[in-house]
Write a protein that holds these residues in place. Structure first.
Motif, PDB file in Angstrom:
ATOM      1  N   MET A 118       0.824  -1.095  -0.172  1.00 54.16           N
ATOM      2  CA  MET A 118      -0.060  -0.063  -0.067  1.00 54.16           C
ATOM      3  C   MET A 118       0.885   1.149   0.132  1.00 54.16           C
ATOM      4  O   MET A 118       1.977   1.261   0.463  1.00 54.16           O
ATOM      5  CB  MET A 118      -0.879   0.137   1.333  1.00 54.16           C
ATOM      6  CG  MET A 118      -1.582   1.094   1.532  1.00 54.16           C
ATOM      7  SD  MET A 118      -2.584   0.954   3.015  1.00 54.16           S
ATOM      8  CE  MET A 118      -1.842   2.317   4.021  1.00 54.16           C
TER       9      MET A 118
ATOM     10  N   THR B 146       1.292  -1.663  -8.038  1.00 54.84           N
ATOM     11  CA  THR B 146       0.914  -2.288  -6.717  1.00 54.84           C
ATOM     12  C   THR B 146       2.080  -3.010  -6.247  1.00 54.84           C
ATOM     13  O   THR B 146       2.052  -3.261  -4.878  1.00 54.84           O
ATOM     14  CB  THR B 146      -0.158  -3.170  -7.052  1.00 54.84           C
ATOM     15  OG1 THR B 146       0.273  -4.036  -8.255  1.00 54.84           O
ATOM     16  CG2 THR B 146      -1.553  -2.497  -7.442  1.00 54.84           C
TER      17      THR B 146
ATOM     18  N   TYR C  90      -6.668  -2.107  -2.276  1.00 54.25           N
ATOM     19  CA  TYR C  90      -5.879  -3.050  -2.079  1.00 54.25           C
ATOM     20  C   TYR C  90      -7.046  -4.220  -1.377  1.00 54.25           C
ATOM     21  O   TYR C  90      -7.011  -5.347  -1.854  1.00 54.25           O
ATOM     22  CB  TYR C  90      -4.850  -2.721  -0.773  1.00 54.25           C
ATOM     23  CG  TYR C  90      -3.676  -3.606  -0.678  1.00 54.25           C
ATOM     24  CD1 TYR C  90      -4.045  -5.002  -0.810  1.00 54.25           C
ATOM     25  CD2 TYR C  90      -2.444  -3.257  -0.213  1.00 54.25           C
ATOM     26  CE1 TYR C  90      -2.788  -5.952  -0.575  1.00 54.25           C
ATOM     27  CE2 TYR C  90      -1.636  -4.083  -0.060  1.00 54.25           C
ATOM     28  CZ  TYR C  90      -1.676  -5.481  -0.246  1.00 54.25           C
ATOM     29  OH  TYR C  90      -0.565  -6.111   0.049  1.00 54.25           O
TER      30      TYR C  90
ATOM     31  N   GLU D 140      -5.730   1.743   0.874  1.00 54.19           N
ATOM     32  CA  GLU D 140      -6.055   0.411   1.567  1.00 54.19           C
ATOM     33  C   GLU D 140      -7.389  -0.139   1.296  1.00 54.19           C
ATOM     34  O   GLU D 140      -7.410  -1.332   0.816  1.00 54.19           O
ATOM     35  CB  GLU D 140      -6.204   1.025   3.065  1.00 54.19           C
ATOM     36  CG  GLU D 140      -6.723   0.014   4.048  1.00 54.19           C
ATOM     37  CD  GLU D 140      -7.284   0.157   5.547  1.00 54.19           C
ATOM     38  OE1 GLU D 140      -6.827   1.253   5.793  1.00 54.19           O
ATOM     39  OE2 GLU D 140      -8.062  -0.283   6.061  1.00 54.19           O
TER      40      GLU D 140
ATOM     41  N   GLU E 194       2.660  -0.831   4.144  1.00 51.33           N
ATOM     42  CA  GLU E 194       3.435   0.925   3.716  1.00 51.33           C
ATOM     43  C   GLU E 194       4.613   0.969   4.269  1.00 51.33           C
ATOM     44  O   GLU E 194       5.736   1.403   3.625  1.00 51.33           O
ATOM     45  CB  GLU E 194       2.562   1.925   3.741  1.00 51.33           C
ATOM     46  CG  GLU E 194       3.033   3.259   3.263  1.00 51.33           C
ATOM     47  CD  GLU E 194       1.905   4.275   3.051  1.00 51.33           C
ATOM     48  OE1 GLU E 194       1.116   4.083   3.870  1.00 51.33           O
ATOM     49  OE2 GLU E 194       2.218   5.268   2.328  1.00 51.33           O
TER      50      GLU E 194
ATOM     51  N   ILE F  21      -2.471  -5.032   5.453  1.00 51.48           N
ATOM     52  CA  ILE F  21      -2.530  -4.288   4.246  1.00 51.48           C
ATOM     53  C   ILE F  21      -1.852  -2.584   4.855  1.00 51.48           C
ATOM     54  O   ILE F  21      -1.023  -1.917   4.307  1.00 51.48           O
ATOM     55  CB  ILE F  21      -3.992  -3.897   3.706  1.00 51.48           C
ATOM     56  CG1 ILE F  21      -4.232  -4.794   2.781  1.00 51.48           C
ATOM     57  CG2 ILE F  21      -3.995  -2.440   2.776  1.00 51.48           C
ATOM     58  CD1 ILE F  21      -5.748  -4.973   2.409  1.00 51.48           C
ATOM     59  N   ARG F  22      -2.495  -2.124   5.715  1.00 49.45           N
ATOM     60  CA  ARG F  22      -1.935  -0.904   6.356  1.00 49.45           C
ATOM     61  C   ARG F  22      -0.473  -1.054   6.694  1.00 49.45           C
ATOM     62  O   ARG F  22       0.376   0.007   6.630  1.00 49.45           O
ATOM     63  CB  ARG F  22      -2.690  -0.555   7.549  1.00 49.45           C
ATOM     64  CG  ARG F  22      -3.959   0.199   7.284  1.00 49.45           C
ATOM     65  CD  ARG F  22      -4.646   0.834   8.422  1.00 49.45           C
ATOM     66  NE  ARG F  22      -4.880  -0.126   9.514  1.00 49.45           N
ATOM     67  CZ  ARG F  22      -6.068  -0.707   9.714  1.00 49.45           C
ATOM     68  NH1 ARG F  22      -7.021  -0.499   8.978  1.00 49.45           N
ATOM     69  NH2 ARG F  22      -6.352  -1.436  10.703  1.00 49.45           N
TER      70      ARG F  22
ATOM     71  N   TYR G 247      -1.649   3.695  -4.050  1.00 44.36           N
ATOM     72  CA  TYR G 247      -2.557   2.211  -3.947  1.00 44.36           C
ATOM     73  C   TYR G 247      -3.033   2.372  -2.501  1.00 44.36           C
ATOM     74  O   TYR G 247      -2.167   1.949  -1.568  1.00 44.36           O
ATOM     75  CB  TYR G 247      -1.557   0.880  -4.247  1.00 44.36           C
ATOM     76  CG  TYR G 247      -2.415  -0.283  -4.504  1.00 44.36           C
ATOM     77  CD1 TYR G 247      -3.392  -0.359  -4.935  1.00 44.36           C
ATOM     78  CD2 TYR G 247      -1.474  -1.297  -3.599  1.00 44.36           C
ATOM     79  CE1 TYR G 247      -3.892  -1.601  -5.017  1.00 44.36           C
ATOM     80  CE2 TYR G 247      -2.266  -2.689  -3.747  1.00 44.36           C
ATOM     81  CZ  TYR G 247      -3.393  -2.983  -4.608  1.00 44.36           C
ATOM     82  OH  TYR G 247      -4.059  -3.999  -4.721  1.00 44.36           O
TER      83      TYR G 247
END
Ligand SMILES: Cc1cc2nc3c(=O)[nH]c(=O)nc-3n(C[C@H](O)[C@H](O)[C@H](O)COP(=O)(O)OP(=O)(O)OC[C@H]3O[C@@H](n4cnc5c(N)ncnc54)[C@H](O)[C@@H]3O)c2cc1C
Ligand code: SF4
Ligand code: SF4
Lengths: 463, 360
Positions: free
Chosen positions: A57, A125, A74, A71, A99, A95-96, A69
């Motif tokens: 992300m 991505t 994704y 959250e 990054e 996901i978070r 990209y």
């Protein structure tokens, strides 16, 4: 090994991405860490050494990643491939945190490169590792060594000793000799069980013996089995595995990325009997390659044959083994062990069903057949321009879904509650997030995010 | 790889590995070889020769490869390309026998050195001029020119001939200034030894990256060019300005030559050390000794050149002069038949690559 302490702070089972992220994080927090890797040094790194990128992300351009990209996007991509079988809390957390993984990885020696040629669609991505997964694994082993982490190769953990809600020690075979490793906290990062063909055959049926294993032969699920036998909470469908169609000539294990074949959308695919069985042009290949493993697995002898003609030979990534080549369809059939006359009839029928129209290899062009029981709905062009080419396809297993159920702190549970000094990361717990399907690059994201969590939790447990 | 593998087998082995890489491409960011690969699916002999000469043997693609032995794909691309590379020089340079002899054989290089050395001792005695200052008191300028001009030009002509053949073999096509410029830029910064991330290569310390090979190579390369410039300037001063040696420390030839010589000595020492540390299995094993002897020869050229400044005016001058001239002569004679030739082919490969990238 002579200088090893009597008791380590943290013992880590496995030597791939998740294990290394956990080891580095724990060692940076001051813990005395040991990595137990069942492979010899030359094969260290499990399936992680076969990877090429991780999905990340990002709010704006970052390192090699273009654009942004977020959250939600994704997460939607994930829901799409898993058809909703996703643990939303764990998934969003992974996901978070992806990054902040990228700069974390860079600081520990991982280097990135722009999206590889032929994979431009992923440049937004997925961040590609310079040199691929083995380069990443090497960088992490060097970082771990600099932090004073002990590493034992050829060290297969055979038993995780549980006493109530605690783990006390590991039984390990190091270079064949049994040994007990004591530690105050433990992280399991030993991958799935896909390399154990007997287990696969029990789960899937005898056909599984004909499957090829795309990754390491060392992920045999020994520790997973041991934990399940001791009542650890499990998650994921025990009968399912992720399989793609790969070159039938690939090695039984460890063939990796190069054995993939991207020719199906431009092919006529037949089974051993010489009959077509599925729409080769249903969707663009990145969205379809994962179903072809199952499709081929369902055919007699778990084998299929992709046929193309010279019009299409340059439309896909080169294959690792050259295609079988012939001047006539009959001869191609003969070379591949198919009934030439039957194959001729299938191809004639297909050719007759093709319609005029504009062929467009990079998008859904709607060039479809008419009147076939099994239609081809895009890129349907007659096979009529010699030389003809053929590839044998077999199912190649990437990973299995059955795993240990963990919480947001990567802790392993049993019906009596959490195991207080045991965490799991990577493929061994990925089923906690992904119930089915797969999103390219998410395996390494899970391993990195949960490896770091497990390492931090284990280190703070012993601090 | 064994010694008696004949060239077609070497090329076939490189082709086998390149086809695996072309299906993988994980190493794309390390160097120019991998992007160049992606232009085709089938590799003609000329393509293999070109890729081999593009490779700088940084070894990044060996340590990053998931298919190295004991994996059945047995990838070792740095070694496979090194073998083809050396073979291509031996094949393209005439006479081929010389090439094979000196590329592989450190003793042959040392032997040649002894012969030239003996010759110079004799020459210093035989051609001793009536007058002259500095080292021209020992060998007159005109004799030196008479000796060195052919010894310099003939090898260069042989190299030019072979590079032309190289160009045909790899299908180089017509050259544009921009391509030469891009090639000089890549060589000037040794871009292909940067690892893509600027941290250097995997030459001497396993899978860890270091920049020392790039540093020492550039010291050697720029040092050599400075020394070459120094000699060229001195020649011009001699003929055009009629300003004869010996020159003072603040003159242009010395301002170029002294730092150049020092750089070469440090470069040679460093490169020799790195070569001792590096795994010989990731290069062309067969030529290890020849390459090592050649590095030492370069170091000796520079060290004895500096030595000449040091012994100035003393009775040691004739001895040091003879040794220096012998090393220089050996270097020139061996230009086509030693590692020295890699510079010409490498530059040609980089120009051809720039042209091919342009076309793609
Ligand atoms: C060909 C291929 C390509 C892939 N490409 C990608 C990609 O590009 N991006 C992506 O995100 N994912 C990719 N994946 C999936 C990815 O490999 C996994 O999701 C990821 O590597 C899992 O990491 P891990 O650390 O959990 O497991 P692994 O990296 O497999 O590590 C498991 C480790 O445990 C060790 N081990 C096993 N049993 C024991 C035992 N009993 N005792 C001690 N050690 C043991 C193994 O030797 C190994 O070192 C790919 C998979 C394959 C097969
Ligand atoms: S050297 Fe190995 S990892 Fe690199 S591109 Fe070739 S096959 Fe792939
Ligand atoms: S050794 Fe280095 S320069 Fe040569 S092909 Fe491999 S990565 Fe490129």
């Amino acid at each position: 090994m002579k200088t090893w302490p009597e008791v380590f702070d943290v013992a880590i089972v496995g030597g791939g991405n998740a294990a290394l992220c956990a080891a580095i994080t724990a060692a940076e927090a001051g813990a005395k860490v040991v990595i137990l890797e069942s492979a010899p040094k030359t094969y260290r790194g499990g399936n992680s050494r076969h990877t090429r990128n991780f999905r990340c992300m990002h709010g704006g351009p970052m390192s090699v990643l273009t654009d942004s990209y977020g959250e939600d996007e994704y997460f939607e991509d994930l829901m799409l491939v898993t058809k909703g079988k996703t643990d939303e809390v764990l998934a969003r957390m992974a996901i978070r945190q992806s990054e902040e993984c990228l700069p974390w990885m860079e600081r520990r020696g991982v280097r990135f490169q722009p999206s590889l040629s032929g994979t431009l669609s992923l440049s937004r991505t997925n961040a590609f590792f310079l040199g691929g997964g083995k380069a990443l694994v090497n960088a992490y082993y060097n970082t771990a060594a600099d932090l004073g982490v002990s590493v034992a190769y050829d060290a297969e953990v055979t038993h995780v000793h549980r006493d109530g809600n605690r783990i006390t020690h590991l039984e390990v075979k190091i270079a064949g000799a049994p040994k007990t490793i004591k530690a105050r906290a433990f992280v399991l990062a030993s991958g799935g069980f896909q390399a154990d063909l007997d287990w696969l055959a029990r789960a899937w049926g005898p056909a599984a013996k004909n499957f090829l294993i795309r990754g390491t032969p060392y992920n045999r699920g020994v520790v997973l089995r041991d934990m399940l036998d001791q009542g650890a909470d499990s998650v994921g469908d025990p009968t399912q595995c992720h399989a793609v169609a790969i070159d039938g000539r690939a090695p039984k294990y460890d063939g990796g990325i190069v054995t993939r074949l991207d020719c199906v959308p431009f092919s006529v695919v037949v089974n051993r009997e010489g009959d077509r069985f599925y729409d080769e042009g249903e969707d663009v290949w990145p969205k379809r390659y994962a179903i072809w493993g199952r499709l081929v697995a369902a055919q007699p002898d778990q084998v299929a044959y992709a046929l193309i003609d010279s019009k299409s030979i340059d439309l896909f990534m080169p294959s690792v083994f050259p295609a079988i080549k012939a001047d006539t369809i009959e001869d191609l059939g003969r070379q591949m062990g198919l009934d030439p006359a039957h194959l001729r009839r299938t191809v004639d029928g297909f050719n007759a069903a093709c319609q005029p129209g504009t062929f467009h290899p990079t998008q859904l062009d709607g060039l479809r057949t008419h009147g076939l029981n099994v239609p081809k709905t895009n890129w349907a062009r007659p096979l009529d321009t010699a030389p003809f080419y053929g590839y044998q396809l077999r199912p190649g297993v990437t990973f299995t879904y059955l795993g240990l159920k963990v919480d947001t702190r990567a802790q392993v549970h049993s019906p009596d509650g959490p195991l207080t000094n045991l965490w799991a990361a990577g493929e061994i717990m990925a089923g906690s997030i992904l119930g089915q399907g797969y999103l390219a690059g998410f395996g390494m994201t899970i391993g990195t995010v949960f490896g770091r969590i497990a390492g931090a939790e284990a280190a703070s447990h012993v601090a | 790889m064994s010694l008696d593998t004949s060239p077609p087998d070497l090329r076939q082995e490189a082709r086998r590995q390149i086809e695996i890489c072309n299906a993988c491409r994980y190493c794309e960011g390390y160097c120019a070889v991998f992007p160049a690969m992606t232009h085709q699916k089938a590799f003609a002999d000329g393509d293999i020769t070109q890729l081999a000469n593009l490779c700088h043997n940084c070894r990044g693609c060996y340590y990053a490869c998931q298919y190295t032995e004991p994996h059945e794909f047995a990838l070792n691309l740095p070694a496979a390309l090194a073998e083809v590379r050396v073979e291509s020089w031996e094949r393209l340079i005439r006479p081929h026998g010389f090439s094979r002899l000196f590329q592989t054989n450190g003793t042959a290089i040392a032997g040649l050195l002894v012969v030239t050395l003996a010759w110079f001792f004799w020459a210093l005695f035989a051609f001793r001029p009536e007058s002259g200052v500095g080292f021209y008191a020992h060998l007159s300028h005109i004799v030196m020119v008479a000796i060195f001009v052919p010894v310099f030009l003939a090898p260069l002509a042989l190299i030019a001939w072979s590079v032309r053949d190289y160009w045909r073999e790899v299908g180089g096509g017509s050259v544009r200034l921009a391509h030469i410029w891009s090639a000089l830029g890549a060589a000037g910064r040794m871009k292909n030894l940067s690892g893509g991330h600027g941290e250097g290569c995997n030459f001497e310390n396993g899978d860890r990256f270091t920049d020392w090979r790039r540093v020492f190579h550039q010291l050697m390369m720029y040092g050599f060019l400075l020394c070459f410039a120094s000699t060229s300037v001195a020649t011009l001063m001699h003929y055009v300005l009629d300003w004869k040696a010996p020159y003072s420390l603040l003159s242009l030839p010395k301002l170029l030559g002294v730092p150049g010589g020092l750089m070469m000595v440090v470069g040679a020492f460093g490169l020799a050390r790195l070569k001792m540390k590096a795994d010989p299995e990731l290069g062309a094993r067969r030529v290890w000794k020849g390459e090592m002897a050649f590095i030492l020869l370069l170091g000796a050229v520079a060290a004895t050149g500096l030595g000449l400044y040091a012994v100035k005016g003393s009775g040691l001058v004739p001895t040091v002069l003879a040794i220096h001239l012998a090393t220089v002569m050996t270097l020139f004679l061996l230009m086509p038949y030693s590692k020295m030739v890699h510079g010409f082919f490498r530059l040609a490969a980089l120009v051809a690559d720039a042209a091919k990238q342009d076309k793609a």
